[in-house]
Motif scaffolding. Structure first.
Motif, mmCIF file in Angstrom:
data_model
loop_
_atom_site.group_PDB
_atom_site.id
_atom_site.type_symbol
_atom_site.label_atom_id
_atom_site.label_comp_id
_atom_site.label_asym_id
_atom_site.label_seq_id
_atom_site.Cartn_x
_atom_site.Cartn_y
_atom_site.Cartn_z
ATOM 1 N N ALA A 70 -48.700 -8.582 -35.667
ATOM 2 C CA ALA A 70 -49.449 -7.998 -34.542
ATOM 3 C C ALA A 70 -49.026 -8.652 -33.231
ATOM 4 C CB ALA A 70 -50.949 -8.160 -34.771
ATOM 5 N N GLN A 71 -48.840 -9.972 -33.283
ATOM 6 C CA GLN A 71 -48.423 -10.656 -32.044
ATOM 7 C C GLN A 71 -47.063 -10.172 -31.582
ATOM 8 O OE1 GLN A 71 -48.864 -14.750 -33.290
ATOM 9 N NE2 GLN A 71 -50.772 -15.018 -32.127
ATOM 10 N N SER A 72 -46.134 -10.027 -32.526
ATOM 11 C CA SER A 72 -44.787 -9.650 -32.088
ATOM 12 C C SER A 72 -44.770 -8.204 -31.592
ATOM 13 C CB SER A 72 -43.765 -9.893 -33.187
ATOM 14 O OG SER A 72 -43.697 -8.788 -34.039
ATOM 15 N N TYR A 73 -45.555 -7.345 -32.225
ATOM 16 C CA TYR A 73 -45.620 -5.968 -31.709
ATOM 17 C C TYR A 73 -46.248 -5.952 -30.315
ATOM 18 C CZ TYR A 73 -44.474 -4.053 -36.343
ATOM 19 O OH TYR A 73 -43.862 -3.716 -37.515
ATOM 20 N N LEU A 74 -47.250 -6.787 -30.137
ATOM 21 C CA LEU A 74 -47.924 -6.781 -28.825
ATOM 22 C C LEU A 74 -47.018 -7.310 -27.714
ATOM 23 C CD1 LEU A 74 -51.605 -7.692 -29.726
ATOM 24 C CD2 LEU A 74 -50.797 -5.627 -28.585
#
Ligand code: X8Z
Ligand code: ZN
Length: 628
Positions: free
Chosen positions: A115-119
């Motif tokens: 989720a962090q990398s997508y964000l």
């Protein structure tokens, strides 16, 4: 509190891959490349749509697993809250196991990293995907599996606290008292000695809860700190997209704005109650046991308006009639009927006196599967207090039903913010006690004479009095609790806020052997969120003002929403969005203004002259401006 929402993923990615293989060979490549290059790259339009497809498949699989696990956990929580058996921990064990499984999934390091990398590539994503990824991270922060031991300890501690709170036996002179009977007797009793005993009995549960509250605070803080939040209060506030400083400033503004009116109500109540209890000189602070509520958060019962005495009107009804009437009101606005499962699965009424188990005595609403399984947990009795609460809880349930639609992904099935979720049902509860509505429903005769100022006074004793409590005492105490307050300071700090914000004092010294804050449900099982109710009280007057002026063209003090589909449409336009949009945008678009106490103040303006006149020769003991 809508309901307590409890919050593993290595296998999740294997499933994501196998799903890709089975369903879509092109997606398979997407998945594989995503797994090998977690940072991804932003790029042209084609790359964006590839990224969006990848994110979507992550979200779809996450959602599928989340729904399964959260439904099991909520179902287990439901049993733990509706059937508390002394000496039998099978329900709490089941709940702990279900919450552990959910925590392993939502807090998994893989989910967080993904989720962090997508964000980091948010500018290439659809806004609704970004919001869901943020929801994934928000869930993860509550149970990060970077600190699995702490998460497990916290889950066990949360379950134990609920059992202690709702399994507690309130006692008076050797007799067991239900929470309902304490509340009723604090409304009705005019015997100061009995009132004192009741109030003291209601605070005994705090002693039992105090030792474990300190541990819970530590555990709540350390779980969310693992994902970078300063503390649990900051974590909960962040759900509004706000910092703690911003939230405190917002709440200070509420207190400051309503303070002149509160100060008059406080003076009025001191004199009124001193006379009632035969005390020649009104005390500077209101004694807590004089007030018709365990925490002094609602003083409405101090006034009975002739012709509008709902306790008398409702006293002869059966409890289920109250819930049915609330449903009828929502249906008259154009909302659907409650599903049959609501009636089958809810726990709406008090347990019989000889029941071999207890249930949570604080009202709540549940969206068990984030789909059609909606329920409420109440202990409805035919009186004014439960009339309001029934409308309040159905407000949550109709919110659930409105946003449960394909356009709102399950991860965004929440309110525009949590305050909006609290506002709907309270607003309809308030609308349902206005005279034209009661006449329309045949609950009072059309020609009955009622006093408009007494009616407004009664409402102010509920809604204005609520602000120093919610925005003041609860919000400040919880901020302190999660930012270093130590258990040996709990009661002293609690009462210093109660004195400063509410102008209330305990009947006798309350040392640190007590924990009077712990007697409030939300401190234990709905932690660091009480400003939700302050926000809701403010917003609901903005909505009421809009409905009265722009939709009904009626006096806001004497409206009749019954049967008005245009009112239902206005509401539904807000509710059906769920949490897909920023709450400030939703406010601007639906109300054309920012959050502000101005609407609330304007509603109560006619009361100011009356109170100033009534208090003209009286001494005010609260300062002219609050000590913030
Ligand atoms: O907790 C509630 C509801 C459930 S969400 C009954 N309320 C707050 C309280 O009881 O303290 C509603 C008003 C404030
Ligand atoms: Zn609520």
């Amino acid at each position: 509190m809508q309901c307590f929402l409890p919050r593993s993923l290595p296998c999740f990615f294997q499933r994501l891959l196998s799903r890709c293989l089975v369903l879509n060979p092109i997606l398979m490549l997407v998945c594989l490349s995503a797994c090998s290059s977690p940072q991804g790259e932003s790029g042209d339009g084609a790359a964006d749509s590839t990224l969006q497809a990848e994110v979507q498949s992550f979200l779809d699989l996450y959602t599928e697993e989340y729904l399964e696990l959260t439904t099991v956990a909520r179902e287990a929580e439901w049993s733990s809250n509706t059937r508390i058996v002394d000496g039998d921990d099978s329900n709490s064990k089941r709940t702990e196991a279900a919450n552990e499984a959910l925590a392993r999934f939502t807090g998994s390091e893989d989910a967080i990293a993904k989720a962090q990398s997508y964000l980091e590539q948010r500018s290439n994503l659809q806004p609704i995907q970004t919001r869901q990824l943020e929801a994934v991270l928000y869930e993860a922060a509550n149970n990060p599996q970077t600190v699995p031991e702490l998460v497990s300890q916290r889950i066990a501690a949360e379950a134990a606290q609920v059992e202690k709170l709702f399994g507690f036996n309130f006692q008076l002179n050797g007799e067991t008292l239900s929470a309902n009977s304490i509340d009723d007797r604090l409304v009705r009793s005019v015997d100061p000695k009995e009132r004192l005993q009741l109030w003291e009995a209601s605070k005994e549960v705090g002693r039992v809860l105090k030792p474990s509250l300190g541990d819970l605070v530590e555990l709540r803080n350390s779980t969310v700190q693992a994902l970078g939040y300063d503390d649990y209060f900051a974590y909960q506030v962040s759900d509004y997209g706000m910092s703690v400083e911003e939230m405190m400033k917002l709440n200070h503004g509420f207190v400051r704005e309503i303070w002149p009116l509160y100060r008059e109500l406080h003076t009025w109540a001191r004199y009124e109650l001193a006379e009632r209890y035969g005390v020649a000189e009104p005390p500077e602070m209101l004694p807590a046991h004089w007030l018709p509520n365990r925490w002094g958060q609602d003083w409405a019962a101090l006034v009975t308006v002739e012709g509008l005495d709902l306790d008398t009107v409702l006293g002869s009804k059966e409890p289920d009639w109250l819930v049915q009437q609330a449903e009828e009101f929502y249906v008259s606005l154009g909302f659907d009927r409650l599903p049959a499962s609501f009636w089958e699965k809810s726990s709406l009424y008090p347990l019989p006196d000889d029941a071999s188990y207890k249930k949570n005595n604080h009202a709540s609403a549940w969206h068990v599967d984030l789909d059609t399984d909606v329920r409420s947990l109440m202990s409805v009795q035919p009186n004014e207090r439960w009339w309001a609460t029934t409308h309040h809880e159905l407000g949550h349930v109709y919110y659930y039903m409105s946003y449960t639609r394909p356009e709102v992904p399950p991860l965004l099935r929440g309110g525009a913010n949590r305050g909006f979720h609290e506002a709907v049902g309270t607003m309809l509860g308030l609308a349902s006690v206005q005279k034209p509505f009661l006449v329309e429903r045949g609950l009072i005769p059309a020609d009955v004479e009622t006093d408009a100022i007494q009616t407004l006074l009664k409402e102010a004793l509920d809604q204005i009095v609520f602000i120093p409590w919610s925005a003041g005492v609860m919000t400040h105490f919880e901020r302190d609790l999660y930012t270093g307050l130590t258990p040996d300071q709990y009661n002293q700090r609690w009462w210093s806020y109660v004195r400063a914000f509410q102008g209330i004092e305990p009947p006798a010294k309350r040392g640190e052997e007590f924990c009077d804050a712990c007697t409030k449900t939300h401190i234990n099982d709905d932690a660091a969120q009480y400003y939700d109710y302050a926000v809701s009280a403010i917003i609901l007057y903005q909505m009421r003002g809009h409905i009265a002026d722009k939709i009904l063209n009626q006096d806001p003090h004497a409206t009749n929403y019954w049967g008005r589909q245009d009112v239902g449409d206005f509401l539904n336009n807000i509710l059906e969005l769920g949490a897909t949009r920023d709450w400030r945008e939703v406010m601007q678009e639906s109300l054309g203004e920012e959050i502000s106490a101005a609407a609330m103040l304007s509603y109560f303006e006619p009361l100011r002259g009356y109170l100033e006149e009534a208090n003209r020769d009286r001494t005010h003991t609260l300062p002219e401006t609050p000590n913030l």
